[in-house]
Design an enzyme around this catalytic site. Structure first.
Site, PDB file in Angstrom:
ATOM      1  NE  ARG A  53      52.853  92.584 -46.677  1.00 54.06           N
ATOM      2  CZ  ARG A  53      52.464  93.321 -47.715  1.00 54.06           C
ATOM      3  NH1 ARG A  53      52.577  94.631 -47.676  1.00 54.06           N
ATOM      4  NH2 ARG A  53      51.945  92.756 -48.789  1.00 54.06           N
ATOM      5  CE1 TYR A  54      48.209  94.451 -44.764  1.00 56.56           C
ATOM      6  CE2 TYR A  54      49.158  93.903 -42.635  1.00 56.56           C
ATOM      7  CZ  TYR A  54      48.521  93.514 -43.785  1.00 56.56           C
ATOM      8  OH  TYR A  54      48.182  92.202 -43.974  1.00 56.56           O
ATOM      9  NE  ARG A  57      46.648  97.790 -40.237  1.00 56.94           N
ATOM     10  CZ  ARG A  57      46.384  98.044 -41.514  1.00 56.94           C
ATOM     11  NH1 ARG A  57      46.691  99.209 -42.043  1.00 56.94           N
ATOM     12  NH2 ARG A  57      45.845  97.110 -42.284  1.00 56.94           N
ATOM     13  CB  CYS A  66      53.116  82.564 -25.494  1.00 60.55           C
ATOM     14  SG  CYS A  66      51.366  82.684 -25.920  1.00 60.55           S
ATOM     15  CB  CYS A  70      48.307  78.061 -30.072  1.00 61.49           C
ATOM     16  SG  CYS A  70      47.417  79.210 -29.028  1.00 61.49           S
ATOM     17  CB  CYS A  73      52.045  79.488 -32.544  1.00 60.88           C
ATOM     18  SG  CYS A  73      52.811  81.122 -32.468  1.00 60.88           S
ATOM     19  NE  ARG A  75      54.579  87.347 -35.400  1.00 63.29           N
ATOM     20  CZ  ARG A  75      53.644  88.193 -34.932  1.00 63.29           C
ATOM     21  NH1 ARG A  75      53.232  88.101 -33.676  1.00 63.29           N
ATOM     22  NH2 ARG A  75      53.139  89.127 -35.706  1.00 63.29           N
ATOM     23  CG  ASP A 230      48.698  82.205 -40.802  1.00 59.47           C
ATOM     24  OD1 ASP A 230      48.108  82.527 -41.849  1.00 59.47           O
ATOM     25  OD2 ASP A 230      48.745  82.927 -39.789  1.00 59.47           O
ATOM     26  CG  ASP A 267      48.370  87.501 -42.688  1.00 61.94           C
ATOM     27  OD1 ASP A 267      48.917  88.088 -43.643  1.00 61.94           O
ATOM     28  OD2 ASP A 267      48.229  87.991 -41.556  1.00 61.94           O
ATOM     29  CE  LYS A 274      45.812  90.589 -40.314  1.00 57.34           C
ATOM     30  NZ  LYS A 274      47.189  91.143 -40.145  1.00 57.34           N
TER      31      LYS A 274
HETATM   32  C1  LIG Z   1      47.550  91.707 -39.087  1.00 61.96           C
HETATM   33  C2  LIG Z   1      48.668  92.634 -39.135  1.00 61.96           C
HETATM   34  C3  LIG Z   1      48.500  93.974 -38.821  1.00 61.96           C
HETATM   35  C4  LIG Z   1      47.184  94.549 -38.362  1.00 61.96           C
HETATM   36  O1  LIG Z   1      46.252  94.511 -39.388  1.00 61.96           O
HETATM   37  P1  LIG Z   1      44.754  94.981 -39.088  1.00 61.96           P
HETATM   38  O2  LIG Z   1      44.016  94.618 -40.342  1.00 61.96           O
HETATM   39  O3  LIG Z   1      44.817  96.441 -38.835  1.00 61.96           O
HETATM   40  O4  LIG Z   1      44.271  94.242 -37.896  1.00 61.96           O
HETATM   41  C5  LIG Z   1      49.587  94.814 -38.929  1.00 61.96           C
HETATM   42  N1  LIG Z   1      50.781  94.347 -39.340  1.00 61.96           N
HETATM   43  C6  LIG Z   1      50.982  93.059 -39.646  1.00 61.96           C
HETATM   44  C7  LIG Z   1      52.330  92.620 -40.075  1.00 61.96           C
HETATM   45  C8  LIG Z   1      49.936  92.150 -39.540  1.00 61.96           C
HETATM   46  O5  LIG Z   1      50.137  90.855 -39.824  1.00 61.96           O
END
Ligand SMILES: *Cc1c(COP(=O)(O)O)cnc(C)c1O
Length: 305
Positions: A53-54, A57, A66, A70, A73, A75, A230, A267, A274
């Site tokens: 998504r980002y 990372r 798990c 929770c 959750c 997911r 969420d 989120d 986020k």
């Molecule tokens: C939260 C999240 C991350 C990590 O985000 P950080 O701000 O670096 O903690 C990476 N990918 C996805 C899909 C996420 O939901």
């Protein structure tokens, strides 16, 4: 929705009424509300169990098992409908996308995997030159602290830089076993951060949050995120209205040490990602002068350049 069974550690703590609501099914969850996949993670799936998504990372959902399940959750749909995880495909994808520098191993809880399985994932990731940092998201410290032993920590140590991100929502989750697990990890030079979900009737008051965050810091854990809950199926009863949430954050910011203060984050639904929320402290601006309200509610002019 599957009715998960509580493990031994959680059953031992269940008399602590304030936080047990996290794990025990209540009929109010059946009030129709929310989404199957509130963050629209499906849209960002690149291979089986890899969410991108980002820019720099990725998340690997390595299992749907798990220690806690929770009730809130995000997911929870994966509990029964998990598409699985392909390490081979994930590695191939990450190898090809050189802008990825961090991998977040998540689930479910990746520590439900055997050390051998975990090592295979870590080992494959470490062979990729552009992967700088590995992060493991887990509820083991709060929900199955004995999972963290010398062997686990030695495993983590072989794949540094590696960070552990724990999930914790209530100070009652900080037990003797929790402290011992945290100490083991931290003393081996592995940083630990925490993620908390703001939950109605569980931690949505200043006292509980303050105690939780300050206790975490006493155990060398940096509170990282405080998330809004969420909008997953049935989560309505756990969600705190945004105005109330911001009021709570306002009562923490400045009143507790900056180290203790997590970043309050939503989120966004439909895969928006986020966003950080802070109570608004800018009252008004006049040319190069800005009027701010400080943590005590007092107003001060600030001269801009
Ligand atoms: C939260 C999240 C991350 C990590 O985000 P950080 O701000 O670096 O903690 C990476 N990918 C996805 C899909 C996420 O939901």
């Amino acid at each position: 929705m599957r009715m998960p069974t509580l493990n031994h550690h959680l059953i031992g703590l269940i008399h602590k009424s304030s936080f047990k609501k996290q794990f025990i099914f209540k009929k109010t969850e059946l009030i129709p509300c929310g989404f199957k996949d509130p963050l629209n993670e499906d849209k960002f799936k690149k291979t089986k169990g890899l969410i991108y998504r980002y820019p720099d990372r990725v998340v690997l959902t390595t299992t749907n098992r798990c220690f806690a399940y929770c009730r809130f959750c995000f997911r929870k749909n994966n509990w029964e409908h998990f598409e699985g995880f392909s390490l081979k495909e994930a590695i191939k994808y990450i190898e090809k996308n050189k802008q990825i520098r961090e991998v977040l191993i998540s689930g479910g809880d990746p520590l439900t995997l055997e050390n051998g399985e975990l090592e295979k994932i870590l080992n494959n990731l470490r062979e990729i030159k552009h992967i700088e940092v590995i992060r493991i998201g887990t509820r083991a410290l709060t929900s199955n602290p004995k999972r963290i032993n010398r062997e686990t920590v030695n495993l983590f140590s072989r794949y540094k830089p590696l960070w552990i991100a724990i999930h914790i929502n209530h100070p009652d989750e900080i037990t003797k076993e929790f402290r011992e697990s945290a100490r083991l990890i931290v003393s081996s030079g592995i940083p630990v951060i925490s993620q908390t979900v703001l939950l109605k009737g569980i931690n949505d008051n200043t006292g509980t949050l303050k105690k939780l965050f300050c206790e975490l810091v006493k155990n060398s854990i940096k509170p990282y995120y405080l998330f809004g809950c969420d909008a997953a199926f049935g989560n309505g009863k756990f969600r705190v209205p945004t105005d109330k949430a911001l009021e709570l954050v306002k009562k923490l910011r400045g009143w507790i040490s900056g180290i203790c203060m997590p970043t309050f984050t939503f989120d966004l639904q439909k895969g928006g990602g986020k966003v950080v929320l802070e109570p608004n402290c800018l009252v008004k601006r006049e040319k190069n002068r800005l009027l701010f309200k400080n943590f005590e509610g007092k107003e001060f002019w600030y001269e801009d350049i």
